[in-house]
Write an enzyme that holds these catalytic residues in place. Structure first.
Site, mmCIF file in Angstrom:
data_model
loop_
_atom_site.group_PDB
_atom_site.id
_atom_site.type_symbol
_atom_site.label_atom_id
_atom_site.label_comp_id
_atom_site.label_asym_id
_atom_site.label_seq_id
_atom_site.Cartn_x
_atom_site.Cartn_y
_atom_site.Cartn_z
ATOM 1 C CG HIS A 1 17.603 -33.692 11.481
ATOM 2 N ND1 HIS A 1 17.514 -34.985 11.936
ATOM 3 C CD2 HIS A 1 16.552 -33.533 10.629
ATOM 4 C CE1 HIS A 1 16.463 -35.587 11.388
ATOM 5 N NE2 HIS A 1 15.866 -34.730 10.582
ATOM 6 C CG ASP B 1 20.402 -37.182 10.463
ATOM 7 O OD1 ASP B 1 20.612 -36.368 11.373
ATOM 8 O OD2 ASP B 1 20.115 -38.373 10.692
#
Ligand SMILES: *[C@@H]1O[C@H](CO)[C@@H](O)[C@H](O)[C@H]1NC(C)=O
Length: 408
Positions: free
Chosen positions: A256, A233
């Site tokens: 991310h 993430d």
């Protein structure tokens, strides 16, 4: 011993210097002997076994309680080996001293049964401490068992725990720590003041769910230097209520990217102010620099944010502001975010975009983005396709070369 300063002979500048040096050395020796006297507690002396199988939680807590109740600086030593911490554990303050140094040579491992830890917010938490530092060590949360549960959409998978949390604390230092396979966030800083992180390495599978590298919220004066992050993430995410955050020399990917948000879930929410991220490399990440808010009414804001000197390689959304975040279209009645975004600068950022829209400012119709600046931005997309910029309710200025051509 006669005091050398009472000598009648006028001292030469050189001997004065020597004298000062002597005083300095005496002072240093005094400090180092007094810190050498600072008691150090070895977890093994409290019964911890480095076998990776015997639960060492009680031993770690005993060592902590000794260090915490010591009225002078204290150390905790974790030698080489694997120490099982079989449940969620909180190291509570407040302590009788303000200098506890934890040196870790070995690895702390979580149990493979994710239910032992996975229903807690954190696996390892420090709460209400002041002056705690952690040097070195590996934290292995063994999150893959929980990821599997989530991948297979097994019913009743727990949400999972952050690996290491600091809450309601101040004057924290974390250096050279490695976190492997977190169930959720690797390191979470919540409601803290003056935190310095240097050279942390955070690693989890690129597809692992919600394994943010470092998440900071409701905190002031946080500095993060030279983190190396490969995770599933956000590499670094910034929640509401953060001020004076400095991030430098980041390697991110897979992951991310670096994200401010999601913000604006709550109607009444403190904003984010004065964030600098400089020198970062992103490799095959979902985003580069992102600011994200829910499409809901909120009092939140983001201001004075500076992103500079970054290289991005094959990044899907290199520069993005997304104020229409609303996964599953759930709970965002108006779809317009109340979060006000202003004074955001992007400088000396270049690389390759994996999608055609390399720069996207999708701001709120109710609170347009103001005073965005783009300076020396150069992205390429495909050999015969130029990258594009897209604006929605966004205003700003450009300086130097800006490619894609700005949409202000
Ligand atoms: C912004 O934050 C930095 C640390 O990241 C700090 O040195 C600086 O003083 C802050 N600026 C203001 C105006 O508070």
């Amino acid at each position: 011993m006669p005091n050398p300063t009472t000598t009648t002979k006028k001292p030469s500048p050189l001997s004065l210097l020597a004298l000062h040096t002597l005083h300095f050395l005496v002072l240093c020796t005094w400090f180092s002997t007094s810190s050498a006297k600072a008691t150090s507690y070895n977890v093994v002396d409290f019964g911890a076994k480095p076998d990776g199988a015997t639960d060492a939680t009680a031993a770690f807590l005993s060592a902590w309680n000794k260090a915490c109740s010591s009225n002078k600086p204290a150390g905790i030593h974790v030698p080489q080996g694997r120490f099982l911490i079989a449940r969620a554990v909180t190291f509570h303050g407040q302590c009788a001293n303000r200098a506890i140094s934890i040196t870790i040579r070995g690895t702390l491992v979580a149990p493979s049964q994710y239910t032992f830890v996975g229903n807690s917010l954190y696996w390892l938490t420090f709460d209400q401490v002041s002056g705690v530092s952690i040097h070195g060590g590996v934290l292995d949360a063994r999150g893959s068992f929980l990821w599997d549960c989530k991948y297979k959409a097994t019913p009743n998978c727990p949400i999972g725990a952050a690996t290491l949390g600091f809450t309601n604390s101040e004057h924290i230092v974390i250096t050279g720590l490695t976190s492997l396979n977190s169930q959720l966030v690797h390191i979470l800083i919540n409601a803290c003041h003056n935190v310095k992180m240097h050279g942390v390495k955070l690693m989890a599978d690129g597809n692992s769910p919600n394994t943010d590298g470092i998440h900071v919220k409701f905190s002031t004066d946080v500095t993060i230097l030279a983190p190396r992050i490969r995770t599933g993430d956000d590499c670094i995410s910034v929640g509401p209520g953060c001020r004076n955050l400095w991030v430098e020399d980041v390697a991110c990917g897979p992951g991310h990217g670096i994200s401010i948000g999601s913000l604006g879930w709550d109607l009444d929410e403190p904003g984010v102010k004065n964030v600098t991220v400089r020198k970062a490399t992103f490799s095959k990440t979902q985003n580069g620099f992102r600011i994200k808010s829910w499409g809901r009414p909120s009092s939140g804001f983001v201001e004075d944010v500076h992103f500079e000197h970054a290289t991005m390689s094959d990044v899907q959304n290199p520069i993005i502001i997304d104020q229409h975040y609303c996964p599953f279209r759930n709970g965002c009645p108006s779809q317009a975010s109340g979060v006000k975004i202003s004074d955001i600068s992007y400088k000396d950022i270049h690389g390759t975009s994996a999608t055609q829209v390399a720069v996207k400012f999708d701001c709120s119709s109710e609170q347009p983005c103001e005073r965005i600046t783009l300076e020396d931005i150069r992205f390429t997309y495909k050999i015969n396709k130029a990258p594009q910029a897209l604006c929605n309710h966004a205003g700003g200025t450009t300086l130097g070369i800006v490619q894609p051509v700005s949409c202000f």
